[in-house]
Design an enzyme around this catalytic site. Structure first.
Site, PDB file in Angstrom:
ATOM      1  N   LYS A 193       0.840  -1.206   0.000  1.00  0.00           N
ATOM      2  CA  LYS A 193       0.000   0.000   0.000  1.00  0.00           C
ATOM      3  C   LYS A 193       0.873   1.254   0.000  1.00  0.00           C
ATOM      4  O   LYS A 193       0.654   2.173  -0.777  1.00  0.00           O
ATOM      5  CB  LYS A 193      -0.912  -0.036   1.232  1.00  0.00           C
TER       6      LYS A 193
ATOM      7  N   ARG B  74      -3.429   2.706   8.656  1.00  0.00           N
ATOM      8  CA  ARG B  74      -3.710   1.394   8.062  1.00  0.00           C
ATOM      9  C   ARG B  74      -2.455   0.568   7.928  1.00  0.00           C
ATOM     10  O   ARG B  74      -1.372   1.095   7.701  1.00  0.00           O
ATOM     11  CB  ARG B  74      -4.262   1.557   6.634  1.00  0.00           C
TER      12      ARG B  74
ATOM     13  N   GLY C  35      -7.966  -7.731   4.762  1.00  0.00           N
ATOM     14  CA  GLY C  35      -8.800  -7.939   5.948  1.00  0.00           C
ATOM     15  C   GLY C  35      -8.100  -8.624   7.106  1.00  0.00           C
ATOM     16  O   GLY C  35      -8.714  -8.911   8.123  1.00  0.00           O
TER      17      GLY C  35
ATOM     18  N   MET D  65      -5.395  -7.495   8.817  1.00  0.00           N
ATOM     19  CA  MET D  65      -4.855  -6.618   9.848  1.00  0.00           C
ATOM     20  C   MET D  65      -5.759  -5.406  10.045  1.00  0.00           C
ATOM     21  O   MET D  65      -6.812  -5.325   9.441  1.00  0.00           O
ATOM     22  CB  MET D  65      -3.439  -6.229   9.480  1.00  0.00           C
TER      23      MET D  65
ATOM     24  N   ARG E 111      -3.856  -1.386  -5.945  1.00  0.00           N
ATOM     25  CA  ARG E 111      -2.982  -2.558  -5.840  1.00  0.00           C
ATOM     26  C   ARG E 111      -3.368  -3.531  -6.935  1.00  0.00           C
ATOM     27  O   ARG E 111      -4.469  -3.444  -7.486  1.00  0.00           O
ATOM     28  CB  ARG E 111      -3.121  -3.221  -4.468  1.00  0.00           C
TER      29      ARG E 111
ATOM     30  N   HIS F 134      -2.319 -41.092   5.849  1.00  0.00           N
ATOM     31  CA  HIS F 134      -2.921 -41.932   4.818  1.00  0.00           C
ATOM     32  C   HIS F 134      -4.062 -41.196   4.110  1.00  0.00           C
ATOM     33  O   HIS F 134      -4.125 -41.139   2.886  1.00  0.00           O
ATOM     34  CB  HIS F 134      -3.439 -43.231   5.456  1.00  0.00           C
TER      35      HIS F 134
ATOM     36  N   ARG G  92       3.457 -46.453  -5.529  1.00  0.00           N
ATOM     37  CA  ARG G  92       3.488 -47.125  -4.218  1.00  0.00           C
ATOM     38  C   ARG G  92       2.804 -48.479  -4.391  1.00  0.00           C
ATOM     39  O   ARG G  92       1.581 -48.569  -4.367  1.00  0.00           O
ATOM     40  CB  ARG G  92       2.758 -46.301  -3.168  1.00  0.00           C
TER      41      ARG G  92
ATOM     42  N   ARG H  55       8.208 -48.386  -6.671  1.00  0.00           N
ATOM     43  CA  ARG H  55       8.795 -48.589  -5.356  1.00  0.00           C
ATOM     44  C   ARG H  55       8.304 -49.916  -4.764  1.00  0.00           C
ATOM     45  O   ARG H  55       7.115 -50.205  -4.767  1.00  0.00           O
ATOM     46  CB  ARG H  55       8.405 -47.467  -4.407  1.00  0.00           C
TER      47      ARG H  55
ATOM     48  N   GLU I 262      15.304 -41.216   2.459  1.00  0.00           N
ATOM     49  CA  GLU I 262      14.251 -40.770   3.373  1.00  0.00           C
ATOM     50  C   GLU I 262      14.617 -41.028   4.826  1.00  0.00           C
ATOM     51  O   GLU I 262      13.817 -40.821   5.729  1.00  0.00           O
ATOM     52  CB  GLU I 262      12.904 -41.419   3.010  1.00  0.00           C
TER      53      GLU I 262
ATOM     54  N   SER J  23      15.611 -40.870  -5.093  1.00  0.00           N
ATOM     55  CA  SER J  23      14.375 -40.096  -5.026  1.00  0.00           C
ATOM     56  C   SER J  23      14.176 -39.711  -3.564  1.00  0.00           C
ATOM     57  O   SER J  23      14.138 -40.580  -2.693  1.00  0.00           O
ATOM     58  CB  SER J  23      13.204 -40.930  -5.538  1.00  0.00           C
TER      59      SER J  23
ATOM     60  N   GLY K 259      12.470 -39.025  -0.416  1.00  0.00           N
ATOM     61  CA  GLY K 259      11.176 -39.270   0.236  1.00  0.00           C
ATOM     62  C   GLY K 259      11.069 -38.313   1.405  1.00  0.00           C
ATOM     63  O   GLY K 259      11.359 -38.646   2.553  1.00  0.00           O
ATOM     64  N   THR K 260      10.655 -37.106   1.088  1.00  0.00           N
ATOM     65  CA  THR K 260      10.724 -36.057   2.118  1.00  0.00           C
ATOM     66  C   THR K 260       9.622 -36.168   3.165  1.00  0.00           C
ATOM     67  O   THR K 260       9.662 -35.447   4.157  1.00  0.00           O
ATOM     68  CB  THR K 260      10.710 -34.664   1.459  1.00  0.00           C
ATOM     69  N   ASN K 261       8.653 -37.071   2.944  1.00  0.00           N
ATOM     70  CA  ASN K 261       7.669 -37.282   4.022  1.00  0.00           C
ATOM     71  C   ASN K 261       8.372 -37.951   5.204  1.00  0.00           C
ATOM     72  O   ASN K 261       8.345 -37.475   6.335  1.00  0.00           O
ATOM     73  CB  ASN K 261       6.515 -38.181   3.566  1.00  0.00           C
ATOM     74  N   ASP K 262       9.010 -39.084   4.911  1.00  0.00           N
ATOM     75  CA  ASP K 262       9.714 -39.777   5.984  1.00  0.00           C
ATOM     76  C   ASP K 262      10.947 -38.999   6.426  1.00  0.00           C
ATOM     77  O   ASP K 262      11.281 -38.980   7.606  1.00  0.00           O
ATOM     78  CB  ASP K 262      10.106 -41.195   5.535  1.00  0.00           C
TER      79      ASP K 262
ATOM     80  N   CYS L 253       9.905 -37.289  -4.309  1.00  0.00           N
ATOM     81  CA  CYS L 253       8.566 -37.861  -4.443  1.00  0.00           C
ATOM     82  C   CYS L 253       7.750 -37.714  -3.170  1.00  0.00           C
ATOM     83  O   CYS L 253       6.638 -38.201  -3.079  1.00  0.00           O
ATOM     84  CB  CYS L 253       8.625 -39.310  -4.890  1.00  0.00           C
TER      85      CYS L 253
ATOM     86  N   TYR M  44      13.865 -33.856 -11.356  1.00  0.00           N
ATOM     87  CA  TYR M  44      12.402 -33.805 -11.444  1.00  0.00           C
ATOM     88  C   TYR M  44      11.774 -33.737 -10.061  1.00  0.00           C
ATOM     89  O   TYR M  44      12.408 -34.058  -9.054  1.00  0.00           O
ATOM     90  CB  TYR M  44      11.857 -35.025 -12.201  1.00  0.00           C
TER      91      TYR M  44
HETATM   92  C1  PEP Z   1       8.166 -40.312   1.541  1.00  0.00           C
HETATM   93  O1  PEP Z   1       8.445 -40.826   2.620  1.00  0.00           O
HETATM   94  O2  PEP Z   1       8.396 -39.134   1.271  1.00  0.00           O
HETATM   95  C2  PEP Z   1       7.477 -41.093   0.503  1.00  0.00           C
HETATM   96  C3  PEP Z   1       7.241 -40.577  -0.672  1.00  0.00           C
HETATM   97  O3  PEP Z   1       7.043 -42.330   0.844  1.00  0.00           O
HETATM   98  P1  PEP Z   1       5.714 -42.620   1.683  1.00  0.00           P
HETATM   99  O4  PEP Z   1       4.935 -41.363   1.779  1.00  0.00           O
HETATM  100  O5  PEP Z   1       4.992 -43.678   0.943  1.00  0.00           O
HETATM  101  O6  PEP Z   1       6.285 -43.067   2.977  1.00  0.00           O
HETATM  102 MG    MG Z   2       8.468 -42.975   2.779  1.00  0.00          MG
END
Ligand code: PEP
Ligand code: MG
Length: 873
Positions: free
Chosen positions: A22, A92, A101, A103, A336, A454, A560, A616, A744, A763, A765-768, A830, A850
């Site tokens: 602003k 403001r 909206g 702040m 804006r 899940h 999977r 996998r 992972e 690859s 596995g950034t979840n684990d 992944c 990728y």
């Molecule tokens: C992970 O761990 O990032 C992964 C892709 O495998 P999953 O989610 O199946 O554990």
């Molecule tokens: Mg995993």
């Protein structure tokens, strides 16, 4: 000495980081010579300093604010607190990124018991002056002192009733004086001090309130949802007031240079004669379409349209403008780049390119990649949503809007779906056994579970709306009832979910289907041209694969395979395998599974038409497959010639205290190599057959999960290679294949150079990897993360947005070490982060080949990858 405060005439559009959106636009409009009520901006750095000093404004900053105020008084020819013609200002917020909206705003600041007299004399309109003062007391008390609005509303209602007034506007100046007296005494009552009469005190309190509002709960949530860092801070704009409520040649309004819902070119907006901005927002009076201004105030309209066009041409983007007309004189209060729906964003971007105003590259960088969700999933009808009552909110686990009748079991959900009902499946948490019920549902709501639980992962894959981890729900699955937000919902009641915001609504809110037009294709075409990062998908069925390919996936980054075993026909076979106590018996059960798995792989290879697929091997702990229902246990016992007690005992023995760190991933193949053998055979036979039948150039990519040690990978790889070579020989095929691993486990990242010696690809596995790096359970973190956001320990969910500082460091290091050991090592991601724009940008930056994400996020990843590439230049 640092400069903390800038007059509008000292700034420019380039100073957005310092002056906020602003403030920098007000400066730019001032430089363009447009009619702007003048003022000054206290910088975002002053806001961060306020927090650094323990929520205090330093003397230096206060001094600069008062200096700027003195300048403003000169410019306006009015004095703060003057008893004859007082200067009044608005205060403001204005952050770098617009947060509509979120702040606070304070208007009419500078009025006190004396100044109001001067204001009444000067304007010759006492009623107007007292009304302004009472509005200011109300707003200051609410926004700055955090007193409840209801005190003031109650007093106003009482006085209106006593005077027989229907509307606020029916109150006379004397009535309003009475209102002010009562307002001030309730203020004193509640705050233990008089309402501040010194305008400078009012100003400093208001500036502090705006700084504080940067950290109010709704701003924190908004930042998290929009990836806005908490350390940016907000600027504060102090601007001379102009009044749209000074009679029939005054007015106020909001307008866009193009339609923000559809993108259609042409002015769009509304205004009110004789009103202040808050009247438009409050909806007390119905505003008129902006085009009516041409009849009511033709000169103002002409000037307004000229400026609107000038602003759009100057910024080369659709503008959202606020204006006020004070006694026939037009002022712009702000401009804006306007917020817009995703369809409008796409149309406006393409139109601006066609009009020669921007390049395709600019069109791509300006789009909000996340908002593409709106194009690919159903949304609530705007009108219908207005009436919706929010009863709770939780994690926005899978985007889209859904409304339907509540069912509590997968079977009930499936049956209701078969009857043609729209279903919302409500579960404590979902498990793989719920898959059919999840398929039948329009939306899924879970009490437990995070962004990679899940329910979240499966719902995203299917494109079904999902809100997860709503711990506030009290659920009784047996009795088929849950309570939330003071409401009791029983089976068959309607609720609605927005998986993009995490909100849960009472009742049946009408939705509209997603639709993509030709402009979407153009945007995606440009995105593909400008990106270097490839985009694959996470998919485990031919149908999901076909969908992902349609959305632009260049292959599968994660299949999977365990998801293939939950089908009614297959699960008894895998259970038999798990419960077998000899290798022979296990092999026999596994052999029965080969045809199914092979058929799935063939289906997917056919749909992929030569695009790559990373398969996998079995990953989850085996107990996930074991039966829980008595009828399933009985059936299994009968099939295996065992007693129910024996089956139950074996199931019990599979129990693990910490299954996520238990017998899962490649550990399964180390203990039962026959599982890897079966899967290798299924992959190789499928690939060779489709290659021979269809002529596609298939190179199977076999991926071993949860590796933490080179020798572990080598052990499983040896099994894979032995079977793969045998199948090649049997089939007389010279097919190539690669064997890689997931990274992972932190240990794998640390030893990535050693592991790379045995891997053709990594690859991430950034979840684990996130789970194990933080030590946060991916299924339970939702329960406590909110406390972390509130305490400003973390700003965002590390399972949704890659933690670049911590987990990201492991990824970057492993990528580097891996490539040092093997220069042609293929690298991808992944985990669920593969579809999150800021994480995609990180993956581009560190040189991954990728990203892989769920099918509906493929367009988001394509756009984000292009933006990452263009922004890095
Ligand atoms: C992970 O761990 O990032 C992964 C892709 O495998 P999953 O989610 O199946 O554990
Ligand atoms: Mg995993």
């Amino acid at each position: 000495m640092a400069k903390w405060v800038y007059l509008f005439k000292e700034g420019s559009a380039e100073m957005k980081n310092l002056l906020g959106g602003k403030g920098s636009n007000l400066a730019e409009m001032t430089n363009l010579g447009l009619p702007i009520p003048q003022g000054f901006t206290v910088t975002t750095e002053a806001c961060t300093d306020y927090y650094d000093q323990g929520e205090k404004i330093s003397d230096e900053i206060q001094g600069q604010i008062f200096d700027a105020l003195a300048e403003l008084e000169k410019i306006q020819g009015k004095k703060f607190g003057d008893t004859a013609d007082p200067l009044l200002v608005s205060v403001r917020s204005g952050a770098r990124a617009s947060m509509p909206g979120m702040m606070d705003t304070i208007l009419n600041l500078g009025l006190n018991d004396e100044a109001v007299e001067g204001f009444a004399n000067k304007t010759g309109n006492p009623r107007f002056a007292y009304d302004s003062y009472r509005r200011f007391i109300q707003m200051f008390s609410d926004v700055v002192m955090e007193m409840s609005k209801t005190f003031f509303e109650g007093i106003l209602d009482e006085i209106k009733e006593a005077k027989g007034a229907e509307f606020d506007t029916d109150l006379t100046a004397d009535d309003l004086k009475e209102v002010i007296g009562r307002f001030k005494s309730i203020y004193k009552d509640k705050m233990g001090a008089e309402f501040p009469q010194d305008p400078k005190v009012q100003l400093m309190e208001a500036v502090k309130a705006v700084f504080r509002s940067w950290d109010n709960p709704r701003a924190i949530v908004y930042r998290r949802m929009n990836d806005i860092p908490g350390d940016w801070g907000t600027a504060v704009n102090v601007q001379a007031m102009v009044f749209g409520n000074m009679g029939d040649t005054s007015g106020t309004g909001v307008a866009f240079t193009r339609n923000p819902s559809t993108g259609a070119n042409g002015i769009f907006g509304e205004y009110l004669i004789n009103a202040q901005g808050e009247d438009v927002v409050a909806g007390i009076r119905t505003p008129l379409p902006i085009t009516r201004m041409e009849e009511d105030l033709p000169d103002c309209y002409k000037q307004f349209m000229e400026i609107a066009h000038k602003l759009e041409d100057h910024y080369r983007d659709m503008q959202d403008m606020e204006f006020t007309i004070q006694e026939g004189t037009l002022y712009f209060l702000q401009t804006r780049s306007g917020k817009r729906t995703a369809p409008a964003a796409i149309k406006i971007a393409c139109d601006l390119v066609d009009e020669g105003k921007i390049t395709p590259q600019e069109a791509i960088t300006r789009l909000d990649a996340k908002s593409l969700d709106q194009l690919l999933h159903p949304t609530f009808k705007v009108e219908a949503l207005k009436a919706g009552e929010v009863i709770g909110s939780a994690l926005p686990a899978s985007p889209g809007a859904a409304a339907g009748k509540v069912y509590f079991t997968a079977d009930d959900a499936k049956n209701a779906g078969d009857r043609g009902e729209r279903v919302i499946l409500v579960r404590l948490e979902t498990s793989p056994e719920d898959i059919e019920g999840m398929h039948a549902a329009k939306g899924i709501l879970t009490v437990r579970g995070g962004m990679t639980s899940h329910a979240a992962v499966v719902a995203r894959g299917m494109g079904t709306a999902c809100v997860s981890g709503c711990g506030e729900i009290k659920i009784d699955e047996e009795a088929k009832v849950f309570e939330l937000g003071g409401h009791k919902i029983i089976e068959g009641d309607y609720i609605s979910l927005d998986g993009s915001t995490g909100k849960i609504y009472l009742g049946d809110i009408e939705t509209q289907e997603a639709s993509v037009g030709g402009d979407f294709g153009r945007i995606m075409g440009w995105a593909d041209e400008f990106r270097t990062l490839k985009v694959r998908t996470n998919a485990d069925t031919p149908a999901d694969t076909a969908n992902a390919v349609k959305l632009g996936a260049e292959g599968i980054g994660l299949c999977r395979t365990e998801h293939m075993f939950f089908d009614e026909e297959r699960i008894p076979k895998i259970r038999k395998m798990i419960l077998s106590d000899t290798q022979e018996a296990r092999e026999e059960a596994l052999n029965e599974l080969i045809p199914f798995q092979k058929a799935d792989f063939k289906g997917m290879y056919e749909v992929l038409e030569g695009r790559p697929m990373t398969i996998r091997f079995l990953d989850p702990p085996l107990h996930e497959f074991i039966p829980t229902k008595d009828e399933d246990i009985e059936a299994l016992a009968k099939d295996m010639g065992l007693t129910v007690a024996q089956v139950k005992a074996t199931c019990d023995s599979l129990h693990e205290f910490n299954p996520m760190m238990g017998h899962r991933g490649c550990r399964l193949a180390v203990t039962y190599p026959e599982i890897a053998k079966m899967q290798t055979r299924a992959v190789m036979e499928a690939a060779i057959e489709v290659k021979n039948e269809k002529g596609f150039d298939i190179v199977p990519e076999i991926m071993i999960p949860l590796v933490g040690e080179k020798k572990e990978l080598k052990f499983v790889k040896d099994v894979v290679v032995e079977v793969a070579e045998a199948v090649k020989k049997e089939k007389g095929s010279d097919i190539q294949y690669t064997v890689g691993t997931m990274i992972e486990i932190p240990r794998a990242a640390l030893l990535a150079d050693e592991i790379a010696e045995e891997a053709d690809f990594f690859s991430f596995g950034t979840n684990d990897l996130t789970q194990m790096t933080f030590g946060f359970s991916r299924d339970d973190a939702g329960k406590f993360l909110d406390a972390y956001y509130k305490s400003k320990i973390y700003e965002s969910d590390p399972f949704a947005r890659l933690d670049q500082n911590g987990v990201g460091q492991l990824v970057e290091m492993a990528a580097k070490k891996g490539r040092q050991a093997k220069s042609n090592l293929k690298l991808g991601i992944c985990g669920e982060h593969g579809g999150d724009p800021s994480s995609v940008e990180f993956c581009h930056k560190i040189g991954l080949d990728y990203v892989s994400c769920s099918p509906f996020r493929v367009p988001i990843a394509r756009l984000a990858a292009a933006q990452a590439n263009l922004n890095s230049k």
